[in-house]
Design a protein around this motif. Structure first.
Motif, PDB file in Angstrom:
ATOM      1  N   ALA A   1       0.813  -1.224   0.000  1.00  0.00           N
ATOM      2  CA  ALA A   1       0.000   0.000   0.000  1.00  0.00           C
ATOM      3  C   ALA A   1       0.838   1.262   0.000  1.00  0.00           C
ATOM      4  O   ALA A   1       0.328   2.345  -0.275  1.00  0.00           O
ATOM      5  CB  ALA A   1      -0.934   0.010   1.209  1.00  0.00           C
ATOM      6  N   ASP A   2       2.139   1.147   0.301  1.00  0.00           N
ATOM      7  CA  ASP A   2       3.018   2.315   0.285  1.00  0.00           C
ATOM      8  C   ASP A   2       3.675   2.524  -1.076  1.00  0.00           C
ATOM      9  O   ASP A   2       3.879   3.665  -1.498  1.00  0.00           O
ATOM     10  CB  ASP A   2       4.117   2.179   1.340  1.00  0.00           C
ATOM     11  N   HIS A   3       4.006   1.441  -1.772  1.00  0.00           N
ATOM     12  CA  HIS A   3       4.785   1.565  -2.997  1.00  0.00           C
ATOM     13  C   HIS A   3       4.029   1.165  -4.265  1.00  0.00           C
ATOM     14  O   HIS A   3       4.133   1.858  -5.281  1.00  0.00           O
ATOM     15  CB  HIS A   3       6.063   0.718  -2.881  1.00  0.00           C
ATOM     16  N   GLN A   4       3.291   0.044  -4.246  1.00  0.00           N
ATOM     17  CA  GLN A   4       2.645  -0.422  -5.464  1.00  0.00           C
ATOM     18  C   GLN A   4       1.210   0.078  -5.645  1.00  0.00           C
ATOM     19  O   GLN A   4       0.781   0.373  -6.750  1.00  0.00           O
ATOM     20  CB  GLN A   4       2.647  -1.961  -5.519  1.00  0.00           C
ATOM     21  N   VAL A   5       0.462   0.164  -4.558  1.00  0.00           N
ATOM     22  CA  VAL A   5      -0.935   0.591  -4.647  1.00  0.00           C
ATOM     23  C   VAL A   5      -1.002   2.110  -4.538  1.00  0.00           C
ATOM     24  O   VAL A   5      -0.523   2.689  -3.556  1.00  0.00           O
ATOM     25  CB  VAL A   5      -1.795  -0.050  -3.539  1.00  0.00           C
ATOM     26  N   ARG A   6      -1.562   2.746  -5.555  1.00  0.00           N
ATOM     27  CA  ARG A   6      -1.726   4.210  -5.497  1.00  0.00           C
ATOM     28  C   ARG A   6      -3.166   4.567  -5.850  1.00  0.00           C
ATOM     29  O   ARG A   6      -3.867   3.760  -6.474  1.00  0.00           O
ATOM     30  CB  ARG A   6      -0.747   4.918  -6.440  1.00  0.00           C
ATOM     31  N   VAL A   7      -3.589   5.761  -5.450  1.00  0.00           N
ATOM     32  CA  VAL A   7      -4.959   6.188  -5.731  1.00  0.00           C
ATOM     33  C   VAL A   7      -4.955   7.257  -6.812  1.00  0.00           C
ATOM     34  O   VAL A   7      -4.100   8.142  -6.835  1.00  0.00           O
ATOM     35  CB  VAL A   7      -5.678   6.709  -4.463  1.00  0.00           C
ATOM     36  N   THR A   8      -5.912   7.133  -7.721  1.00  0.00           N
ATOM     37  CA  THR A   8      -6.163   8.149  -8.729  1.00  0.00           C
ATOM     38  C   THR A   8      -7.670   8.376  -8.790  1.00  0.00           C
ATOM     39  O   THR A   8      -8.453   7.591  -8.248  1.00  0.00           O
ATOM     40  CB  THR A   8      -5.645   7.722 -10.115  1.00  0.00           C
ATOM     41  N   PHE A   9      -8.066   9.447  -9.456  1.00  0.00           N
ATOM     42  CA  PHE A   9      -9.486   9.794  -9.554  1.00  0.00           C
ATOM     43  C   PHE A   9      -9.828  10.106 -11.009  1.00  0.00           C
ATOM     44  O   PHE A   9      -9.035  10.690 -11.744  1.00  0.00           O
ATOM     45  CB  PHE A   9      -9.818  11.000  -8.673  1.00  0.00           C
ATOM     46  N   SER A  10     -11.033   9.694 -11.406  1.00  0.00           N
ATOM     47  CA  SER A  10     -11.546   9.997 -12.741  1.00  0.00           C
ATOM     48  C   SER A  10     -12.893  10.690 -12.605  1.00  0.00           C
ATOM     49  O   SER A  10     -13.621  10.462 -11.625  1.00  0.00           O
ATOM     50  CB  SER A  10     -11.731   8.710 -13.561  1.00  0.00           C
ATOM     51  N   ILE A  11     -13.227  11.544 -13.574  1.00  0.00           N
ATOM     52  CA  ILE A  11     -14.556  12.142 -13.555  1.00  0.00           C
ATOM     53  C   ILE A  11     -15.577  11.040 -13.812  1.00  0.00           C
ATOM     54  O   ILE A  11     -15.356  10.131 -14.619  1.00  0.00           O
ATOM     55  CB  ILE A  11     -14.686  13.266 -14.600  1.00  0.00           C
ATOM     56  N   ASP A  12     -16.679  11.074 -13.080  1.00  0.00           N
ATOM     57  CA  ASP A  12     -17.713  10.055 -13.246  1.00  0.00           C
ATOM     58  C   ASP A  12     -18.296  10.139 -14.656  1.00  0.00           C
ATOM     59  O   ASP A  12     -18.627  11.221 -15.141  1.00  0.00           O
ATOM     60  CB  ASP A  12     -18.815  10.269 -12.198  1.00  0.00           C
ATOM     61  N   GLU A  13     -18.395   8.984 -15.305  1.00  0.00           N
ATOM     62  CA  GLU A  13     -18.856   8.964 -16.699  1.00  0.00           C
ATOM     63  C   GLU A  13     -20.285   9.446 -16.855  1.00  0.00           C
ATOM     64  O   GLU A  13     -20.716   9.811 -17.955  1.00  0.00           O
ATOM     65  CB  GLU A  13     -18.718   7.553 -17.276  1.00  0.00           C
ATOM     66  N   ARG A  14     -21.042   9.476 -15.762  1.00  0.00           N
ATOM     67  CA  ARG A  14     -22.408  10.007 -15.852  1.00  0.00           C
ATOM     68  C   ARG A  14     -22.403  11.512 -16.051  1.00  0.00           C
ATOM     69  O   ARG A  14     -23.373  12.084 -16.547  1.00  0.00           O
ATOM     70  CB  ARG A  14     -23.198   9.625 -14.596  1.00  0.00           C
ATOM     71  N   LEU A  15     -21.292  12.162 -15.644  1.00  0.00           N
ATOM     72  CA  LEU A  15     -21.166  13.602 -15.872  1.00  0.00           C
ATOM     73  C   LEU A  15     -20.489  13.903 -17.202  1.00  0.00           C
ATOM     74  O   LEU A  15     -20.868  14.834 -17.910  1.00  0.00           O
ATOM     75  CB  LEU A  15     -20.349  14.247 -14.741  1.00  0.00           C
ATOM     76  N   ARG A  16     -19.458  13.106 -17.508  1.00  0.00           N
ATOM     77  CA  ARG A  16     -18.720  13.367 -18.738  1.00  0.00           C
ATOM     78  C   ARG A  16     -18.103  12.069 -19.230  1.00  0.00           C
ATOM     79  O   ARG A  16     -17.304  11.440 -18.522  1.00  0.00           O
ATOM     80  CB  ARG A  16     -17.633  14.418 -18.499  1.00  0.00           C
ATOM     81  N   SER A  17     -18.461  11.664 -20.408  1.00  0.00           N
ATOM     82  CA  SER A  17     -17.908  10.457 -21.011  1.00  0.00           C
ATOM     83  C   SER A  17     -16.603  10.812 -21.711  1.00  0.00           C
ATOM     84  O   SER A  17     -16.579  11.675 -22.601  1.00  0.00           O
ATOM     85  CB  SER A  17     -18.906   9.859 -22.008  1.00  0.00           C
ATOM     86  N   LEU A  18     -15.516  10.161 -21.322  1.00  0.00           N
ATOM     87  CA  LEU A  18     -14.209  10.478 -21.873  1.00  0.00           C
ATOM     88  C   LEU A  18     -13.926   9.640 -23.116  1.00  0.00           C
ATOM     89  O   LEU A  18     -14.268   8.465 -23.176  1.00  0.00           O
ATOM     90  CB  LEU A  18     -13.116  10.228 -20.824  1.00  0.00           C
ATOM     91  N   PRO A  19     -13.264  10.236 -24.095  1.00  0.00           N
ATOM     92  CA  PRO A  19     -12.924   9.489 -25.318  1.00  0.00           C
ATOM     93  C   PRO A  19     -11.768   8.525 -25.064  1.00  0.00           C
ATOM     94  O   PRO A  19     -11.095   8.592 -24.028  1.00  0.00           O
ATOM     95  CB  PRO A  19     -12.516  10.599 -26.289  1.00  0.00           C
TER      96      PRO A  19
END
Length: 369
Positions: free
Chosen positions: A120-138
């Motif tokens: 959890a310190d080195h390999q697991v990281r957190v990222t965030f994406s905009i919810d596809e219900r608000l904006r569908s990304l190409p």
């Protein structure tokens, strides 16, 4: 072309309306405006598995405040949370774990098939994406080269960092790894507190008043832990267990706790029983587990921290050598008196060197939220 323009306008309006819901969490209007601008960014690569440190720069916030914003945005369905895992062998990133509950003790890289412990310190990281219900990304939003450049420039936010965010634990108390699974924590600072003489406190002040004072002391400690980038893992009677990713944050929190308790006790008559706080701190490796459907820590580091707290006499802080190399708070001798001793702790085969810190009498105001 007109249809595309209308679609973009509707998307931007939906994003703006969604972000306004964050006012209930006391998110500043200026921050909301910056967040709306970020989510409306024409460059969709910034919104797909986005690095929180990039978001922090865009929003002109600290990493801690950015994570708080993202957690409440997650609660409101504005963003989604990703638990990305990087393979230590081929450096490829697996996006399969969309929830903490999908992580396992060991991970097999889908590219090179290397099996490794989930760190959890080195390999697991957190990222965030905009919810596809608000904006569908190409499709072009998924640009590995772009993400690698961002990670190299800013560094990543570990999964462990989010697990030590108080707001995440409060808003998502059931967000845990599966039962019988664990995450490796290579470095955590565990802090235990307790109240000395609590039996006498209840006897002399009465149950109702004593309980009220204990709750007030809990509120103080929770505020201080959160302000120093930590999280309260649980309360046990009159005690708390807290965790920090940084030993320096843990020790600074302990000092702030003792200073706050000194000021807190000044409101009482000198003949009244005081709330005497005991604190013990130890740092090292452990595992993060699912205990009673809550994220918890388990291992020798946790047990040692609990034993070290038992060495505290009250109005002091006891910590181990594990903090010496990392805690900048130790370098300022004006705030405390420090001495070293050796202790035999139950469960440890060798004597343990510990340091006792007696915080000087300071009349600082109580911390605010």
């Amino acid at each position: 072309m007109l249809k595309l323009f209308t679609s973009n306008r509707q998307t931007n309006n939906a994003i703006a309306q969604a972000v306004k819901s964050l006012s209930q969490y006391e998110i500043d209007i200026r921050v909301q405006e910056h967040f709306i601008t970020f989510l409306q960014n024409p460059d969709s690569r910034s919104l797909y598995h986005a690095n929180p440190r990039l978001i922090a720069e865009q929003l002109q916030l600290s990493e801690r405040d950015t994570l708080k914003l993202l957690v409440v945005a997650l609660k409101e369905g504005i963003v989604t949370l990703n638990w990305d895992i990087q393979c230590p062998m081929c450096q490829g990133v697996d996006f399969a774990a969309t929830q903490l509950g999908k992580l396992k003790s060991f991970h097999v890289c889908p590219v090179c098939r290397h099996k490794h412990q989930s760190d959890a310190d080195h390999q697991v990281r957190v990222t965030f994406s905009i919810d596809e219900r608000l904006r569908s990304l190409p499709q072009e939003a998924n640009d590995p080269e772009f993400r690698n450049q961002i990670d190299a420039q800013y560094g990543v936010v570990s999964g462990h960092r989010l697990l030590t965010l108080q707001m995440f634990r409060e808003l998502f108390p059931r967000e845990t790894i599966p039962p019988n699974e664990s995450l490796l924590i290579r470095q955590v600072t565990i802090l235990f507190t307790d109240l000395a003489g609590s039996t006498a406190l209840y006897s002399q002040r009465g149950d109702s008043q004593a309980y009220s004072l204990v709750r007030q002391h809990f509120n103080l400690l929770f505020q201080i832990v959160d302000r120093h980038n930590g999280a309260v893992i649980k309360t046990i009677g009159d005690a708390i267990m807290a965790s920090f990713t940084s030993p320096d944050d843990g020790l600074k929190a302990a000092i702030a706790m003792q200073e706050a308790m000194q000021y807190f006790n000044q409101q009482f008559e000198s003949t009244d029983p005081q709330l005497i706080l005991k604190i013990g701190i130890h740092a090292g490796a452990c595992i993060s587990v699912n205990l009673n459907d809550r994220s918890d820590y388990f291992g020798t580091t946790v047990n040692t921290a609990a034993r070290v707290e038992g060495l505290s006499q009250g109005n002091d802080i006891v910590f181990t050598e594990s903090l010496l190399s990392y805690a900048e708070a130790i370098t300022n001798p004006n705030n405390y008196h420090l001495y070293k001793s050796s202790a035999n702790l139950k469960g440890l085969s060798e004597p343990l060197t510990v340091f006792h810190m007696n915080v000087s009498s300071i009349t600082h105001p109580l911390p605010s939220n």
